[in-house]
Design an enzyme around this catalytic site. Structure first.
Site, PDB file in Angstrom:
ATOM      1  N   ARG A 222       0.835  -1.351  -0.173  1.00 46.51           N
ATOM      2  CA  ARG A 222       0.123   0.139  -0.077  1.00 46.51           C
ATOM      3  C   ARG A 222       0.905   1.423   0.072  1.00 46.51           C
ATOM      4  NH1 ARG A 222      -3.240  -3.115   3.506  1.00 46.51           N
ATOM      5  NH2 ARG A 222      -2.072  -2.038   5.328  1.00 46.51           N
ATOM      6  N   ASP A 243      26.236  -9.081  -3.069  1.00 49.44           N
ATOM      7  CA  ASP A 243      27.054  -9.923  -1.992  1.00 49.44           C
ATOM      8  C   ASP A 243      25.988 -11.179  -1.478  1.00 49.44           C
ATOM      9  OD1 ASP A 243      25.575  -8.115  -0.590  1.00 49.44           O
ATOM     10  OD2 ASP A 243      27.096  -7.699   0.680  1.00 49.44           O
ATOM     11  N   ASP A 269      29.918  -1.250  -3.297  1.00 50.37           N
ATOM     12  CA  ASP A 269      29.785  -0.681  -1.864  1.00 50.37           C
ATOM     13  C   ASP A 269      31.177  -1.169  -1.170  1.00 50.37           C
ATOM     14  OD1 ASP A 269      29.066   1.227  -0.246  1.00 50.37           O
ATOM     15  OD2 ASP A 269      27.131   0.138   0.467  1.00 50.37           O
ATOM     16  N   LEU A 303      24.778  -2.856   8.459  1.00 49.67           N
ATOM     17  CA  LEU A 303      25.453  -3.395   7.508  1.00 49.67           C
ATOM     18  C   LEU A 303      26.342  -1.862   7.133  1.00 49.67           C
ATOM     19  CD1 LEU A 303      23.125  -5.635   5.036  1.00 49.67           C
ATOM     20  CD2 LEU A 303      25.299  -6.324   6.281  1.00 49.67           C
TER      21      LEU A 303
END
Length: 376
Positions: A222, A243, A269, A303
């Site tokens: 939604r 990864d 990254d 992360l």
């Protein structure tokens, strides 16, 4: 003049076929499938049936091999570039993380000579104009709105190739046309903006999604939010980190199926920990712990970039996600070259720069050639 023979490269149908590649200085002067031409003046190098792909191009990389682009050290920057080059990345942007204005200017100053000599393809500012709730591994204490005078100073080098911002941050939407006019690719990332604001940013000139699915709200039936809006807009190229930690295989497949390889750019990254083993590292001001190849903030566990290299991304896309080799090559080379406007690379074709990755049948790197020169 070097004639590479006894190799396989992708034909027009995306299938591996026996062929040859002729290199003169830094260019591919000719290439073809089938038997190699007889050229008395060429040095012949047999690749013993190896696979040859175009050199990989990375739009988003913070470091590698123990070297960080954020360190303010030329030596570390060279080490990071060389590390990824040995894994097949022949062209890379250098990505800086959110920092104080003074720190960003100092980091840029150190990196400019490496851009000028071609070691790096340009500078990517990932922040500091990011949403605090979606800052990920960025230092929340340095996030801020866009100040016109600071933006002018950062752009003054003429080497800012990409900027990641959250469009809901103060001044961000107004800054997009200015960034585009200065020659920067504008990317949307680290954002919680709703679909309407994301569409405004795209209309203003944003053309890339920074690591799609990460540092943004998840897909919701939604509330389409950033992920769905970016995924569905044909003007937007999607960064994906393959990864298998940042994005699950099924979600990688979903993005690639919806957008197609021509709209996906695989990125690492990567931080300094890439190809440097587990242990303690830093990403700007933030302490990072790498365990089992996964980088996370010491405080909070978010992360913190990756330890990925592009050859590993290739293998995981092909072997785990089930992507065809030709599609993976497009996402590693052709698409990111187009994003950066680099018409002289990203494919194997006469006249293009001789950037090549030589691989085993298991897609392990055997050799890398960058601008016609073998990488040590």
């Amino acid at each position: 003049m070097r004639l590479l023979t006894n190799l396989q490269w992708l034909d027009v149908d995306g299938a591996l076929a026996d062929g040859w590649i002729l290199i003169e200085q830094d260019r591919i002067s000719d290439c073809g499938h089938g038997a190699a031409p007889q050229l008395a003046e060429a040095t012949v190098e047999s690749l013993e049936g190896a696979i040859v792909l175009p050199g990989f191009i990375d739009l988003h990389c913070h470091g590698g091999g123990g070297g960080s682009y954020l360190s303010g050290s030329t030596e570390e920057a060279h080490q990071a570039a060389l590390t990824h080059r040995r894994h097949g990345t022949t062209t890379s942007l250098v990505s800086l993380a959110s920092a104080s204005h003074g720190d960003l200017l100092r980091q840029i100053e150190v990196l400019l000579p490496l851009v000028a000599d071609g070691t790096l393809a340009g500078i990517h500012l990932e922040g500091p104009w990011l949403a605090p709730d979606y800052c990920g591994a960025h230092d929340p204490n340095v996030l801020r709105g866009v100040a016109d005078d600071q933006l002018a100073e950062l752009l003054a080098s003429g080497q800012i190739a990409m900027v990641t911002l959250a469009p809901e941050v103060d001044g961000a939407l107004a800054a997009i046309p200015r960034l585009v006019a200065a020659g920067a690719v504008v990317a949307i990332g680290h954002t919680g903006a709703d679909a309407a604001v994301i569409k405004q940013a795209i209309e203003a000139g944003a053309r890339v999604a920074t690591h799609l699915f990460n540092a943004m709200p998840p897909l919701h039936h939604r509330k389409p939010g950033p992920a769905a809006t970016l995924l569905l807009d044909d003007r937007v190229t999607l960064e994906l980190i393959a990864d298998l930690e940042h994005v699950a295989p099924a979600m990688l497949e979903l993005a690639i199926r919806v957008a197609g390889p021509d709209r996906v750019a695989l990125v690492t990254d990567a931080i300094a920990a890439a190809d440097d083993g587990d242990g303690d590292h830093r990403l700007g001001n933030m302490d990072v712990v790498v365990s089992g190849g996964v980088a996370r903030l010491r405080e909070g566990g978010a992360l913190a970039g990756s330890t990925l290299t592009q050859d590993a991304a290739l293998r995981q896309l092909v072997e785990v996600v089930g992507v065809e080799l030709a599609a993976a090559s497009t996402m590693l080379s052709t698409t990111p070259a187009r994003v950066l406007g680099l018409s002289d690379r990203g494919q194997i074709a006469p006249g293009l720069r001789a950037d090549l990755v030589v691989l085993t049948p298991a897609l392990e790197v055997l050799d890398v050639i960058r601008a016609g020169v073998r990488v040590d």
